[in-house]
Design a protein around this motif. Structure first.
Motif, PDB file in Angstrom:
ATOM      1  N   GLY A  42       0.822  -1.210   0.000  1.00  0.00           N
ATOM      2  CA  GLY A  42       0.000   0.000   0.000  1.00  0.00           C
ATOM      3  C   GLY A  42       0.854   1.257   0.000  1.00  0.00           C
ATOM      4  N   PHE A  43       1.918   1.249   0.790  1.00  0.00           N
ATOM      5  CA  PHE A  43       2.832   2.395   0.834  1.00  0.00           C
ATOM      6  C   PHE A  43       3.474   2.627  -0.532  1.00  0.00           C
ATOM      7  N   ASN A  44       3.921   1.543  -1.194  1.00  0.00           N
ATOM      8  CA  ASN A  44       4.525   1.672  -2.525  1.00  0.00           C
ATOM      9  C   ASN A  44       3.518   2.210  -3.533  1.00  0.00           C
ATOM     10  N   ARG A  45       2.290   1.751  -3.475  1.00  0.00           N
ATOM     11  CA  ARG A  45       1.264   2.243  -4.401  1.00  0.00           C
ATOM     12  C   ARG A  45       0.991   3.734  -4.200  1.00  0.00           C
ATOM     13  N   ILE A  46       0.939   4.160  -2.955  1.00  0.00           N
ATOM     14  CA  ILE A  46       0.712   5.581  -2.664  1.00  0.00           C
ATOM     15  C   ILE A  46       1.868   6.419  -3.202  1.00  0.00           C
ATOM     16  N   GLN A  47       3.103   5.975  -2.975  1.00  0.00           N
ATOM     17  CA  GLN A  47       4.258   6.711  -3.499  1.00  0.00           C
ATOM     18  C   GLN A  47       4.206   6.773  -5.025  1.00  0.00           C
ATOM     19  N   TYR A 105      12.295  11.237 -11.882  1.00  0.00           N
ATOM     20  CA  TYR A 105      13.265  10.135 -11.863  1.00  0.00           C
ATOM     21  C   TYR A 105      13.945  10.028 -10.498  1.00  0.00           C
ATOM     22  N   VAL A 106      14.333  11.154  -9.933  1.00  0.00           N
ATOM     23  CA  VAL A 106      14.989  11.149  -8.626  1.00  0.00           C
ATOM     24  C   VAL A 106      14.036  10.623  -7.557  1.00  0.00           C
ATOM     25  N   GLN A 107      12.788  11.086  -7.572  1.00  0.00           N
ATOM     26  CA  GLN A 107      11.806  10.600  -6.606  1.00  0.00           C
ATOM     27  C   GLN A 107      11.585   9.096  -6.755  1.00  0.00           C
ATOM     28  N   ALA A 108      11.431   8.638  -7.988  1.00  0.00           N
ATOM     29  CA  ALA A 108      11.186   7.214  -8.230  1.00  0.00           C
ATOM     30  C   ALA A 108      12.390   6.370  -7.834  1.00  0.00           C
ATOM     31  N   THR A 109      13.578   6.816  -8.189  1.00  0.00           N
ATOM     32  CA  THR A 109      14.791   6.065  -7.857  1.00  0.00           C
ATOM     33  C   THR A 109      14.983   5.974  -6.348  1.00  0.00           C
ATOM     34  N   ASN A 110      14.735   7.057  -5.648  1.00  0.00           N
ATOM     35  CA  ASN A 110      14.854   7.045  -4.187  1.00  0.00           C
ATOM     36  C   ASN A 110      13.869   6.072  -3.542  1.00  0.00           C
ATOM     37  N   ALA A 111      12.753   5.831  -4.209  1.00  0.00           N
ATOM     38  CA  ALA A 111      11.753   4.897  -3.689  1.00  0.00           C
ATOM     39  C   ALA A 111      11.946   3.485  -4.240  1.00  0.00           C
TER      40      ALA A 111
END
Length: 174
Positions: A42-47, A105-111
């Motif tokens: 759920g946390f991954n989906r929200i991010q 990209y930075v946000q996605a990579t950090n997650a």
């Protein structure tokens, strides 16, 4: 004489009770593990939804550079290229698109996620969809990927569907 035959029965009852308690505790542990996995998913989906929504809104605002967004999102090399800093100065629509993609990209990579933008499957209007995937899923719409991971979705003549074991989201952008 009857008392002699009863020796050890109490100990056996205690052992059976401990066995039943151990089985119950194992069930509880399995339930807790599943709850932790569901919370993480759920946390991954929200991010992923937040990243996709942010990028989608930036594309909607800067829609004159939609082809630049497509080009920048086409590969991770393009996504990683930082370009100019649009926070400290004026940017052209093209530079703003490159900046927006790099920020996503930075946000996605950090997650621990990857992103892509392709033509929405099953549509004839040329709409673009933002794919964000994590774990062992690639942000693509095919059955075979180059990394050995599974694809996020499959397109057929009747429409599109998520792969059963994929961990990704798809958001229509523009």
């Amino acid at each position: 004489m009857r008392v002699k035959y009863q020796q050890g029965v109490g100990l056996l009852e205690v052992l059976v009770a401990l066995l039943l308690l151990a089985i119950a505790v194992l069930g509880f542990v399995a339930l807790q593990l599943r709850a932790v996995e569901a919370t993480s998913e759920g946390f991954n989906r929200i991010q992923a939804i937040n990243i996709a929504r942010d990028l989608s809104e930036k594309i909607r605002i800067n829609n004159s550079a939609i082809t630049q967004y497509q080009t920048q999102l086409a590969s991770q090399t393009n996504q990683a290229a930082s370009g100019s800093n649009c926070y400290s100065g004026f940017c052209t629509p093209t530079a703003k698109a490159a900046f927006d993609v790099h920020e996503a990209y930075v946000q996605a990579t950090n997650a621990g996620m990857t992103l892509n933008m392709i033509t929405c499957p099953g549509t004839a209007n040329g709409r673009q969809c933002i794919y964000i995937a994590w774990n062992k899923t690639d942000p693509v719409d095919t059955t075979a990927t180059t990394t050995g991971h599974i694809a996020c979705t499959n397109s057929t003549s009747s429409g599109f569907s998520y792969n059963d074991t994929s961990t990704c989201i798809v958001m229509e952008a523009y």
